[in-house]
Design an enzyme around this catalytic site. Structure first.
Site, PDB file in Angstrom:
ATOM      1  N   GLU A  30      10.716 -10.918 -62.095  1.00 51.44           N
ATOM      2  CA  GLU A  30      10.387 -11.794 -60.965  1.00 51.44           C
ATOM      3  C   GLU A  30       8.893 -11.836 -60.701  1.00 51.44           C
ATOM      4  O   GLU A  30       8.217 -10.811 -60.752  1.00 51.44           O
ATOM      5  CB  GLU A  30      11.104 -11.286 -59.705  1.00 51.44           C
ATOM      6  CG  GLU A  30      10.863 -12.145 -58.476  1.00 51.44           C
ATOM      7  CD  GLU A  30      11.447 -11.505 -57.208  1.00 51.44           C
ATOM      8  OE1 GLU A  30      12.507 -11.958 -56.753  1.00 51.44           O
ATOM      9  OE2 GLU A  30      10.833 -10.546 -56.691  1.00 51.44           O
ATOM     10  N   TYR A  40       7.569 -19.434 -56.460  1.00 49.56           N
ATOM     11  CA  TYR A  40       8.491 -18.359 -56.832  1.00 49.56           C
ATOM     12  C   TYR A  40       9.021 -18.635 -58.237  1.00 49.56           C
ATOM     13  O   TYR A  40       9.327 -19.778 -58.582  1.00 49.56           O
ATOM     14  CB  TYR A  40       9.661 -18.316 -55.848  1.00 49.56           C
ATOM     15  CG  TYR A  40      10.696 -17.263 -56.190  1.00 49.56           C
ATOM     16  CD1 TYR A  40      10.588 -15.966 -55.691  1.00 49.56           C
ATOM     17  CD2 TYR A  40      11.754 -17.557 -57.046  1.00 49.56           C
ATOM     18  CE1 TYR A  40      11.508 -14.998 -56.027  1.00 49.56           C
ATOM     19  CE2 TYR A  40      12.682 -16.580 -57.388  1.00 49.56           C
ATOM     20  CZ  TYR A  40      12.550 -15.308 -56.867  1.00 49.56           C
ATOM     21  OH  TYR A  40      13.467 -14.341 -57.214  1.00 49.56           O
TER      22      TYR A  40
END
Ligand code: GDP
Ligand code: MN
Length: 379
Positions: free
Chosen positions: A189, A101
């Protein structure tokens, strides 16, 4: 303003963040053609502005172009959490060894952007953050200095990334920071950032939100606006330059000036009511804008009364009154409307409204009391 995955990934690519090859399609035929070009094995991904598309069935793997066409047809007919799927992204599949992530957001308590990374990326990242927050690494970034190399290296070390991937990770981290910074983003993101079975890092999902107040600096972004993800009311409000925010109550509010709008909502609360919305028509509003504002409030079925509170300075009360009359002529309503017009041309304004069956008040407190009573049906 949120961007679709395919839009975010197009931007990422310009910043040297590796993404799978692929293209967006609006029909199953187009999806098939793209899948053929990519060699048949593809992932078909619904382009909707919500999280958890995967879990909702909006992401499917196809082994052939024919299967991609079928899956695209099914996904293009879906609604995911109320949003229709109008486009699918067809990407070459990636053999995933591990899902990481990586993101940049503003941290309000630190008053700085932070870069966030984790070795436990993928569809359960929210769960990871809740149950094992120690797996989430946050690095504050000084906006003037930008991301420093040592910070990116610290992150690579903290997530135990294999040494041979560090250079790539550091380049991706810099790319993502630059995307965030250059586009005035509130979120950039990559989840997941995958380690492929042939030991490469690839961003297989991308998400961006852009601060709407910065759009004047990014005229190219108007093409990216996604009207599907916005309510009819929001679209209408923007068209007329109105600041409209829906709230939980039943007293609709139409006010000029953000300060007066907030004060009006406070008074409604203090006197025992609950506002249905915040609406600032801005300074010097034309009759057309006032009329649009009133129509927007009338679109909300929980509104039981409407309070129009105008303190005219640049705004002229007669112009406001003309707007009100236009709106109630175009959209006849039984909802009681209470007006309090003070300041520039208030007498003319009040005069214009005499013929209508609106209720006039002389002070804010009187107007608010009348609006609350009308909303409760005790007027
Ligand atoms: P999200 O659910 O909206 O976050 O969509 P993502 O694009 O992040 O995809 C969700 C999950 O689908 C990923 O975490 C992967 O596990 C899986 N996935 C997506 N693309 C591929 C792919 O090309 N190959 C494989 N094997 N899995 C994929
Ligand atoms: Mn994702």
């Amino acid at each position: 303003m949120k961007l679709h995955e395919y839009q975010s990934k197009q931007i990422f690519q310009k910043y040297m963040i590796p993404i799978p090859s692929g293209r967006v399609a609006s029909s199953s035929g187009e999806a098939r053609q793209i899948a053929e070009e990519l060699g048949g094995r593809v992932v078909v991904k619904a382009q909707v502005l919500i999280t958890g598309r995967g879990k909702a069935g909006g992401i499917r793997l196809a082994k052939s172009a024919r299967e991609a066409e079928e899956l695209a047809a099914a996904i293009l007919g879906m609604e995911i959490k109320g949003l229709p799927v109008r486009k699918v992204l067809i990407d070459e599949t990636v053999n995933i060894q591990k899902e990481l992530y990586l993101s940049v957001v503003h941290d309000r308590s630190l008053r700085k952007p932070v870069m966030i990374t984790s070795f436990a990326g993928g569809v359960n990242i929210e769960e990871v953050a809740r149950t094992t927050p120690e797996k989430i690494i946050k690095i504050p970034i000084d906006p003037l200095l930008g991301l420093r190399d040592y910070q990116a290296r610290d992150m690579a070390a903290a997530i135990d990334l294999p040494r041979e991937l560090w250079k790539s990770f550091i380049d991706i981290a810099h790319g993502l920071w630059n995307v965030f910074n250059d586009f005035d983003a509130t979120l950039a993101e990559v989840n997941p950032l995958v380690i492929t079975s042939d030991q490469k890092l690839v961003a297989i999902d991308g998400k961006m939100s852009i601060d709407e107040n910065s759009l004047f600096r990014h005229p190219e972004m108007t093409d990216y606006r996604n009207l599907d993800g916005e309510s009819a009311v929001d679209i209408e409000a923007r068209k007329f330059g109105l600041s409209y925010i829906k709230m939980d109550g039943n007293v609709g509010c139409l006010v000029n000036g953000a300060g007066l709008a907030m004060a009006t909502m406070d008074i409604i609360h203090i006197l025992g009511g609950v506002p249905a919305n915040f609406l600032d028509i801005g300074g010097g509003a034309s009759a057309e804008r006032v009329s649009a504002a009133l129509k927007i409030i009338l679109m909300d079925s929980s509104v039981r009364s409407i309070l129009i509170n105008i303190f005219g300075g640049i705004t002229r009360c007669d112009e406001v009154a003309r707007g009100i009359l236009t709106a109630i002529r175009d959209v006849p309503t039984n909802v009681p409307i209470i007006t309090r017009l003070a300041g520039t041309n208030s007498e003319e304004g009040t005069g214009l409204l005499k013929e209508s069956n609106l209720l006039a008040a002389n002070s804010i407190s009187e107007a608010v009391r009348m609006a609350i009573a009308a909303a409760e049906g005790t007027a």
